[in-house]
Design an enzyme around this catalytic site. Structure first.
Site, mmCIF file in Angstrom:
data_model
loop_
_atom_site.group_PDB
_atom_site.id
_atom_site.type_symbol
_atom_site.label_atom_id
_atom_site.label_comp_id
_atom_site.label_asym_id
_atom_site.label_seq_id
_atom_site.Cartn_x
_atom_site.Cartn_y
_atom_site.Cartn_z
ATOM 1 N N CYS A 32 51.596 44.625 32.940
ATOM 2 C CA CYS A 32 52.919 44.366 31.983
ATOM 3 C C CYS A 32 53.217 43.044 32.368
ATOM 4 O O CYS A 32 53.448 42.455 33.526
ATOM 5 C CB CYS A 32 53.876 45.227 32.523
ATOM 6 N N CYS A 79 56.876 43.316 34.592
ATOM 7 C CA CYS A 79 57.024 44.001 35.951
ATOM 8 C C CYS A 79 57.186 42.853 37.041
ATOM 9 O O CYS A 79 56.506 41.542 36.936
ATOM 10 C CB CYS A 79 55.501 44.732 36.169
ATOM 11 N N HIS A 81 58.435 50.136 35.866
ATOM 12 C CA HIS A 81 57.987 50.115 34.641
ATOM 13 C C HIS A 81 58.242 51.327 33.746
ATOM 14 O O HIS A 81 58.138 51.257 32.411
ATOM 15 C CB HIS A 81 56.509 49.823 34.902
ATOM 16 N N ASN A 89 65.233 46.363 21.527
ATOM 17 C CA ASN A 89 64.484 47.326 20.481
ATOM 18 C C ASN A 89 63.767 48.208 21.503
ATOM 19 O O ASN A 89 63.209 47.703 22.563
ATOM 20 C CB ASN A 89 63.388 46.724 20.012
ATOM 21 N N GLY A 123 59.224 48.341 17.155
ATOM 22 C CA GLY A 123 58.449 47.023 17.249
ATOM 23 C C GLY A 123 58.853 46.391 18.661
ATOM 24 O O GLY A 123 58.133 45.531 18.957
ATOM 25 N N SER A 129 57.544 45.605 22.039
ATOM 26 C CA SER A 129 56.101 44.993 22.470
ATOM 27 C C SER A 129 55.729 45.494 23.698
ATOM 28 O O SER A 129 54.472 45.403 24.191
ATOM 29 C CB SER A 129 55.905 43.515 22.255
ATOM 30 N N HIS A 139 58.182 48.617 29.274
ATOM 31 C CA HIS A 139 59.089 48.303 30.476
ATOM 32 C C HIS A 139 60.305 48.093 29.962
ATOM 33 O O HIS A 139 60.666 47.322 28.946
ATOM 34 C CB HIS A 139 58.731 46.981 31.066
ATOM 35 N N HIS A 182 63.493 46.679 28.983
ATOM 36 C CA HIS A 182 64.099 45.499 28.591
ATOM 37 C C HIS A 182 64.894 45.389 27.405
ATOM 38 O O HIS A 182 64.923 46.064 26.583
ATOM 39 C CB HIS A 182 63.127 44.613 28.679
ATOM 40 N N GLN A 236 67.001 42.072 24.831
ATOM 41 C CA GLN A 236 66.954 40.532 24.586
ATOM 42 C C GLN A 236 68.538 39.941 24.414
ATOM 43 O O GLN A 236 69.300 40.956 23.976
ATOM 44 C CB GLN A 236 65.904 40.415 23.261
ATOM 45 N N HIS A 248 82.114 46.013 19.621
ATOM 46 C CA HIS A 248 81.489 47.376 19.563
ATOM 47 C C HIS A 248 80.102 47.122 19.318
ATOM 48 O O HIS A 248 79.514 46.133 19.471
ATOM 49 C CB HIS A 248 81.956 47.834 18.315
HETATM 50 P P1 H2U Z 1 60.405 43.050 22.458
HETATM 51 O O1 H2U Z 1 59.744 44.195 23.286
HETATM 52 O O2 H2U Z 1 61.734 43.494 22.032
HETATM 53 O O3 H2U Z 1 59.490 42.547 21.516
HETATM 54 O O4 H2U Z 1 60.762 42.090 23.483
HETATM 55 C C1 H2U Z 1 59.600 41.434 24.331
HETATM 56 C C2 H2U Z 1 59.947 39.733 24.099
HETATM 57 O O5 H2U Z 1 59.271 39.139 25.225
HETATM 58 C C3 H2U Z 1 59.421 39.255 23.071
HETATM 59 O O6 H2U Z 1 60.528 38.521 21.913
HETATM 60 C C4 H2U Z 1 58.661 37.973 24.810
HETATM 61 C C5 H2U Z 1 58.344 38.081 23.522
HETATM 62 O O7 H2U Z 1 58.554 36.923 22.768
HETATM 63 N N1 H2U Z 1 57.593 37.900 25.690
HETATM 64 C C6 H2U Z 1 57.713 36.755 26.749
HETATM 65 O O8 H2U Z 1 58.902 35.859 26.564
HETATM 66 N N2 H2U Z 1 56.595 36.439 27.732
HETATM 67 C C7 H2U Z 1 55.663 36.944 27.626
HETATM 68 O O9 H2U Z 1 54.749 36.786 28.375
HETATM 69 C C8 H2U Z 1 55.370 37.961 26.674
HETATM 70 C C9 H2U Z 1 56.383 38.637 25.622
HETATM 71 ZN ZN ZN Z 2 56.495 46.507 33.619
#
Ligand code: H2U
Ligand code: ZN
Length: 349
Positions: free
Chosen positions: A49, A52, A111, A149, A155, A157, A160, A162, A164, A291
């Site tokens: 991951c 992590c 995680h 998200n 979507g 990715s 874990h 998190h 943004q 809000h």
């Molecule tokens: P999402 O799971 O909402 O896609 O957010 C994860 C973000 O983490 C994604 O925008 C970033 C991706 O660009 N990312 C990094 O900054 N570094 C990494 O090594 C992998 C993913």
């Molecule tokens: Zn993780």
């Protein structure tokens, strides 16, 4: 108010749009699946991951051994501070450079957690982080979008826990609409739009979670089946305006809401959620009330989602289940997890 039962349109005063409600269609026979995906048993630490603690990200940078939250600049940022701000225009073709930055916010070193399974005291730490990051980014950028998200369906990715934060110098579409609507309401009534809405909805049929400080409802004009709106009862333009006690109560309310979501279809509920706080510019923003919107994609089960397609894409949003029914189902969902802990595989598996 008398509720219309036949097909009707409802007005969204925040975004100044209409949506079509055809609630009687839920009577139609349903033979779709109700299958529950087995809960993904994730390890507490995943060596693969990129979020992590201690692991190396895609660009070779290593995460520190963080023990609460951790923020870093997105390695694949959609907005960058060094962008040139040229404007080019040729008749109907108009483009502008957009300066900004994107950050990733890790909620917890574990995680296998989701925010719904975190202790309110730890969620409170995320609220503080959202507020502090917003204030810092607001010194350089006009719009600070805190969001999450959650789940593959939206979507995300990586599982874990998190979120943004994207910050930019322009007012994006939804921000601009809400700014105009709230400004107009204050000018017409002397009150903020969402203060009026909270007063009208408190203890009502669309409430999902309510305490002295917060109201969480399926809005009268909800577009997504189980969409909710989270509003503080006292005036607050931005996250940083929330008092310490109000932040504690928000943490509890968030955990309650997200647990109800998880229990609704017995699945870690996917969603996009995010905060709309007043723009960070020199204008007066007394019209703006902080809000959050929560937009979950699921409709009938863990696997049957709503698609914003066809009529939605070409004409306007349509929904089958009424906002009142969605709220009643969420309010009836248990606010404690059936399984006390996320099933956790041995470390280093
Ligand atoms: P999402 O799971 O909402 O896609 O957010 C994860 C973000 O983490 C994604 O925008 C970033 C991706 O660009 N990312 C990094 O900054 N570094 C990494 O090594 C992998 C993913
Ligand atoms: Zn993780």
């Amino acid at each position: 108010m008398r509720l219309l039962t036949e097909p009707h349109r409802r007005y969204d005063p925040l975004s100044d749009q209409w949506i079509l409600v055809s609630a009687d269609r839920t009577d139609r026979p349903w033979q779709g699946g109700l299958d529950r995906p087995t809960s993904a048993d994730r390890p507490r630490y995943d060596p693969a991951c990129y979020l992590c603690p201690g692991n190396t990200r895609a660009n070779g940078k290593a995460n520190p051994a963080y023990d609460r939250t951790f923020v870093f600049t997105n390695d694949f940022a959609a907005l960058r501070p060094d962008t040139t701000t040229d404007r080019v225009e040729d008749g109907l073709l108009v483009a502008e450079g957009e300066v900004g930055t994107c950050r990733v916010v890790c909620y917890d070193p574990r995680h296998d957690l989701t925010m719904s399974r975190m202790a309110p005291a730890d969620v409170r730490g995320i609220v503080d982080l959202w507020a502090d990051q917003s204030t810092e980014l607001g010194e350089a950028y006009r719009w600070v979008q805190v969001f999450e998200n959650r789940g593959e369906a939206m979507g995300a990715s990586n599982p874990h826990p998190h979120g943004q934060i994207w910050a930019g110098s322009a007012l994006p579409r939804d921000a601009a609409r809400e700014d105009i609507s709230q400004r107009r309401h204050l000018a017409a009534t002397g009150r903020t739009l969402l203060a009026d809405y909270v007063a009208q909805e408190s203890s009502g049929p669309r409430v999902v979670v309510e305490d002295g400080d917060w109201l969480i409802i399926v809005p009268f004009w909800a577009a997504w089946p189980f969409e909710t709106l989270i509003v503080p009862k006292a005036p607050a333009q931005r996250l940083a305006d929330l008092t310490s006690e109000t932040r504690d109560h928000l943490a509890v309310a968030l955990v309650t809401l997200l647990t109800r979501y998880d229990n609704l279809f017995e699945v870690p509920f996917p969603y996009s959620m995010g905060w709309h706080q007043a723009p960070f510019d020199a204008d007066d923003h007394t019209h703006w009330q902080l809000h959050a919107h929560v937009y979950p994609p699921l409709l009938r089960s863990a696997t049957v989602r709503k698609f914003m397609v066809g009529y939605e894409l070409l004409a306007e949003t349509q929904r089958d289940i009424s906002p009142e029914e969605a709220a009643a189902r969420l309010a009836a969902a248990s606010e404690t997890h059936h399984v006390a802990e996320v099933p956790s595989a041995p470390e280093g598996r």
